[in-house]
Design a protein around this motif. Structure first.
Motif, PDB file in Angstrom:
ATOM      1  N   ASP A 283     -11.812  -4.011 -28.921  1.00  0.00           N
ATOM      2  CA  ASP A 283     -12.176  -2.628 -28.636  1.00  0.00           C
ATOM      3  C   ASP A 283     -10.918  -1.887 -28.208  1.00  0.00           C
ATOM      4  OD1 ASP A 283     -12.438  -2.516 -25.296  1.00  0.00           O
ATOM      5  OD2 ASP A 283     -12.710  -4.494 -26.229  1.00  0.00           O
ATOM      6  N   GLY A 284     -10.783  -0.654 -28.643  1.00  0.00           N
ATOM      7  CA  GLY A 284      -9.589   0.107 -28.335  1.00  0.00           C
ATOM      8  C   GLY A 284      -9.526   0.509 -26.869  1.00  0.00           C
ATOM      9  N   PRO A 285      -8.425   1.115 -26.469  1.00  0.00           N
ATOM     10  CA  PRO A 285      -8.287   1.571 -25.086  1.00  0.00           C
ATOM     11  C   PRO A 285      -9.419   2.514 -24.700  1.00  0.00           C
ATOM     12  CG  PRO A 285      -6.200   1.747 -26.265  1.00  0.00           C
ATOM     13  CD  PRO A 285      -7.243   1.436 -27.287  1.00  0.00           C
TER      14      PRO A 285
ATOM     15  N   SER B   4     -23.303  -9.084 -28.679  1.00  0.00           N
ATOM     16  CA  SER B   4     -22.322  -9.623 -29.621  1.00  0.00           C
ATOM     17  C   SER B   4     -21.585  -8.494 -30.328  1.00  0.00           C
ATOM     18  CB  SER B   4     -23.031 -10.510 -30.653  1.00  0.00           C
ATOM     19  OG  SER B   4     -22.146 -10.942 -31.645  1.00  0.00           O
ATOM     20  N   ALA B   5     -20.283  -8.708 -30.555  1.00  0.00           N
ATOM     21  CA  ALA B   5     -19.477  -7.791 -31.372  1.00  0.00           C
ATOM     22  C   ALA B   5     -19.290  -8.435 -32.741  1.00  0.00           C
ATOM     23  CB  ALA B   5     -18.131  -7.526 -30.715  1.00  0.00           C
ATOM     24  N   SER B   6     -19.388  -7.638 -33.767  1.00  0.00           N
ATOM     25  CA  SER B   6     -19.282  -8.146 -35.139  1.00  0.00           C
ATOM     26  C   SER B   6     -18.223  -7.358 -35.902  1.00  0.00           C
ATOM     27  CB  SER B   6     -20.640  -8.031 -35.841  1.00  0.00           C
ATOM     28  OG  SER B   6     -20.547  -8.436 -37.190  1.00  0.00           O
ATOM     29  N   VAL B   7     -17.447  -8.074 -36.718  1.00  0.00           N
ATOM     30  CA  VAL B   7     -16.369  -7.457 -37.496  1.00  0.00           C
ATOM     31  C   VAL B   7     -16.499  -7.871 -38.956  1.00  0.00           C
ATOM     32  CG1 VAL B   7     -13.865  -7.388 -37.879  1.00  0.00           C
ATOM     33  CG2 VAL B   7     -14.781  -7.314 -35.547  1.00  0.00           C
TER      34      VAL B   7
ATOM     35  N   ALA C  73     -17.783  -1.447 -51.133  1.00  0.00           N
ATOM     36  CA  ALA C  73     -18.851  -1.385 -50.135  1.00  0.00           C
ATOM     37  C   ALA C  73     -19.387  -2.776 -49.807  1.00  0.00           C
ATOM     38  CB  ALA C  73     -19.991  -0.495 -50.645  1.00  0.00           C
ATOM     39  N   THR C  74     -18.757  -3.809 -50.341  1.00  0.00           N
ATOM     40  CA  THR C  74     -19.186  -5.192 -50.103  1.00  0.00           C
ATOM     41  C   THR C  74     -18.169  -5.896 -49.222  1.00  0.00           C
ATOM     42  OG1 THR C  74     -20.227  -5.261 -52.291  1.00  0.00           O
ATOM     43  CG2 THR C  74     -19.815  -7.364 -51.197  1.00  0.00           C
ATOM     44  N   PRO C  75     -18.604  -6.545 -48.141  1.00  0.00           N
ATOM     45  CA  PRO C  75     -17.644  -7.243 -47.276  1.00  0.00           C
ATOM     46  C   PRO C  75     -16.860  -8.304 -48.044  1.00  0.00           C
ATOM     47  CG  PRO C  75     -19.783  -7.067 -46.198  1.00  0.00           C
ATOM     48  CD  PRO C  75     -19.979  -6.644 -47.617  1.00  0.00           C
ATOM     49  N   ALA C  76     -15.582  -8.431 -47.733  1.00  0.00           N
ATOM     50  CA  ALA C  76     -14.751  -9.444 -48.367  1.00  0.00           C
ATOM     51  C   ALA C  76     -14.983 -10.814 -47.755  1.00  0.00           C
ATOM     52  CB  ALA C  76     -13.274  -9.059 -48.241  1.00  0.00           C
ATOM     53  N   ASN C  77     -15.568 -10.867 -46.557  1.00  0.00           N
ATOM     54  CA  ASN C  77     -15.867 -12.135 -45.893  1.00  0.00           C
ATOM     55  C   ASN C  77     -17.333 -12.506 -46.123  1.00  0.00           C
ATOM     56  OD1 ASN C  77     -15.555  -9.679 -44.085  1.00  0.00           O
ATOM     57  ND2 ASN C  77     -17.097 -10.849 -42.927  1.00  0.00           N
ATOM     58  N   ARG C  78     -17.595 -13.787 -46.302  1.00  0.00           N
ATOM     59  CA  ARG C  78     -18.967 -14.241 -46.559  1.00  0.00           C
ATOM     60  C   ARG C  78     -19.883 -13.996 -45.362  1.00  0.00           C
ATOM     61  NH1 ARG C  78     -19.112 -20.280 -48.172  1.00  0.00           N
ATOM     62  NH2 ARG C  78     -21.060 -19.908 -47.075  1.00  0.00           N
ATOM     63  N   MET C  79     -19.416 -14.320 -44.181  1.00  0.00           N
ATOM     64  CA  MET C  79     -20.189 -14.130 -42.956  1.00  0.00           C
ATOM     65  C   MET C  79     -19.394 -13.236 -42.011  1.00  0.00           C
ATOM     66  SD  MET C  79     -22.997 -15.819 -43.356  1.00  0.00           S
ATOM     67  CE  MET C  79     -23.662 -15.952 -41.694  1.00  0.00           C
ATOM     68  N   PRO C  80     -20.077 -12.464 -41.153  1.00  0.00           N
ATOM     69  CA  PRO C  80     -19.332 -11.604 -40.219  1.00  0.00           C
ATOM     70  C   PRO C  80     -18.606 -12.435 -39.167  1.00  0.00           C
ATOM     71  CG  PRO C  80     -21.676 -11.554 -39.730  1.00  0.00           C
ATOM     72  CD  PRO C  80     -21.531 -12.318 -41.003  1.00  0.00           C
ATOM     73  N   TYR C  81     -17.476 -11.907 -38.711  1.00  0.00           N
ATOM     74  CA  TYR C  81     -16.760 -12.515 -37.587  1.00  0.00           C
ATOM     75  C   TYR C  81     -17.408 -11.995 -36.300  1.00  0.00           C
ATOM     76  CZ  TYR C  81     -13.249 -13.275 -41.247  1.00  0.00           C
ATOM     77  OH  TYR C  81     -12.606 -13.639 -42.403  1.00  0.00           O
ATOM     78  N   GLN C  82     -17.709 -12.892 -35.371  1.00  0.00           N
ATOM     79  CA  GLN C  82     -18.428 -12.480 -34.175  1.00  0.00           C
ATOM     80  C   GLN C  82     -17.815 -13.059 -32.905  1.00  0.00           C
ATOM     81  OE1 GLN C  82     -22.518 -13.604 -35.907  1.00  0.00           O
ATOM     82  NE2 GLN C  82     -22.998 -11.816 -34.654  1.00  0.00           N
TER      83      GLN C  82
ATOM     84  N   THR D 174     -13.296  -9.170 -27.960  1.00  0.00           N
ATOM     85  CA  THR D 174     -12.184  -9.554 -28.845  1.00  0.00           C
ATOM     86  C   THR D 174     -12.730 -10.516 -29.892  1.00  0.00           C
ATOM     87  OG1 THR D 174     -10.520  -9.330 -27.090  1.00  0.00           O
ATOM     88  CG2 THR D 174      -9.934 -10.676 -29.002  1.00  0.00           C
ATOM     89  N   VAL D 175     -12.509 -10.185 -31.140  1.00  0.00           N
ATOM     90  CA  VAL D 175     -12.994 -11.024 -32.242  1.00  0.00           C
ATOM     91  C   VAL D 175     -11.790 -11.539 -33.028  1.00  0.00           C
ATOM     92  CG1 VAL D 175     -14.332 -11.089 -34.378  1.00  0.00           C
ATOM     93  CG2 VAL D 175     -15.162  -9.761 -32.422  1.00  0.00           C
ATOM     94  N   GLU D 176     -11.728 -12.859 -33.203  1.00  0.00           N
ATOM     95  CA  GLU D 176     -10.667 -13.446 -34.032  1.00  0.00           C
ATOM     96  C   GLU D 176     -11.125 -13.440 -35.490  1.00  0.00           C
ATOM     97  OE1 GLU D 176      -7.985 -17.530 -34.573  1.00  0.00           O
ATOM     98  OE2 GLU D 176      -9.699 -17.508 -33.215  1.00  0.00           O
TER      99      GLU D 176
END
Length: 302
Positions: free
Chosen positions: A49-51, A65-68, A76-85, A95-97
């Motif tokens: 999250d930004g400042p 949960s935060a999702s990226v 319009a299609t995510p490049a990742n198969r599952m969201p990063y959480q 913070t999401v890696e």
């Protein structure tokens, strides 16, 4: 289909800014941070999250949960198969890696994030985060090394990495190299693939020269994280190569005609018969030599 995918895809097509599903009470637009902003396939990127842009969870939320997600620019299609959480703290920070796939195509991506009441991406809350920006790099390498600088159609050339190695990205289990022969118009005329040593990035491939006319050509190579990868993680600069003329297709040189038999002159030995050649002149009869000369008779008068 993963939870929240339809909502995320529809929102991505609408605008670059991330609109969090279910956030009717969203408190304005917030920023997020992507570090580093440029990375190689297989690397890790931290998204936070930004400042002054936290998303404090509503009272009673058990597992916020935060999702990226990553979206290639224009998709319009995510490049990742599952969201990063990752989990959201009571203060709303997160913070999401983001572990980039080893075969993620190089290029520009927008990074979209949102906060949800659980890991199933239900009941979004908090501000709508503007999309961040990530550039996935591609290794630019020097030229590969062919065993010879020129060859004829049908011959095999060995092409090696030499000192210019394409080190595979983290997570690449079966990296490959594709070697191509490009003609003078830079069209691909022959290709061959081989394995890349995962630990060193070395490789060696045999390439057969196709049946093409003599010309100045090029040998190029790209490295892929796996068989069938959509885009290479490394690209070699072209190496100059000359296709020589095929000797079997070159006609033999045309020389002067071979000399014919030399005619034998008539014999002039004593006692040998003499052959007389008669030459006809147009409009005349052939003349036969007399055996004895004709002596003119004297003319008498008186």
């Amino acid at each position: 289909m993963r939870p929240g995918f339809v909502v995320a895809a529809a929102l991505a097509a609408a605008a670059l800014a991330v609109t969090v599903a279910g956030s009717a009470d969203a408190q304005g637009v917030a920023s997020l941070t992507v570090v580093p902003a440029e990375a190689d396939p297989g690397a890790s990127v931290m998204v936070t999250d930004g400042p002054s842009s936290p998303c404090p969870p509503p009272s009673g939320t058990a597992s916020p949960s935060a999702s990226v997600d990553l979206y290639a620019i224009g998709s319009a299609t995510p490049a990742n198969r599952m969201p990063y959480q990752a989990s959201v703290t009571p203060a709303g920070t997160w913070t999401v890696e983001v572990k980039l796939a080893s075969d993620l195509p190089p290029g520009a991506y927008r990074v979209q994030a949102g906060c949800y009441s659980d890991s199933g991406l239900n009941a979004g809350f908090g501000p709508a985060y503007e999309a961040g920006r990530l550039q996935v790099r591609q290794q630019a390498l020097g030229s590969p090394t062919p065993s010879v600088g020129a060859s004829q159609p049908g011959e095999t050339v060995q092409v090696v990495s030499g000192d210019v190695r394409c080190t595979p990205p983290a997570g690449a289990t079966s990296p490959r190299v594709r070697v191509s022969l490009l003609d003078a118009a830079r069209a691909t005329r022959a290709e061959s693939e081989g394995a890349v040593e995962a630990a060193t990035g070395r490789w060696s491939v045999n390439l057969t020269v196709p049946s093409i006319d003599a010309q100045d050509a090029q040998i190029s190579a790209v490295c892929l994280a796996r068989v069938g990868a959509s885009a290479p993680y490394a690209r070699y600069a072209p190496a100059r190569f000359e296709v020589e003329a095929d000797p079997s297709s070159v006609p033999p040189p045309v020389g002067p005609p071979a000399p014919g038999p030399i005619p034998t002159p008539p014999s002039s030995a004593p006692g040998a018969p003499t052959t007389t050649t008669t030459t006809l002149v147009a409009g005349s009869l052939p003349m036969t030599p007399l055996a004895k000369p004709i002596v003119a008779e004297p003319t008498y008068t008186g």
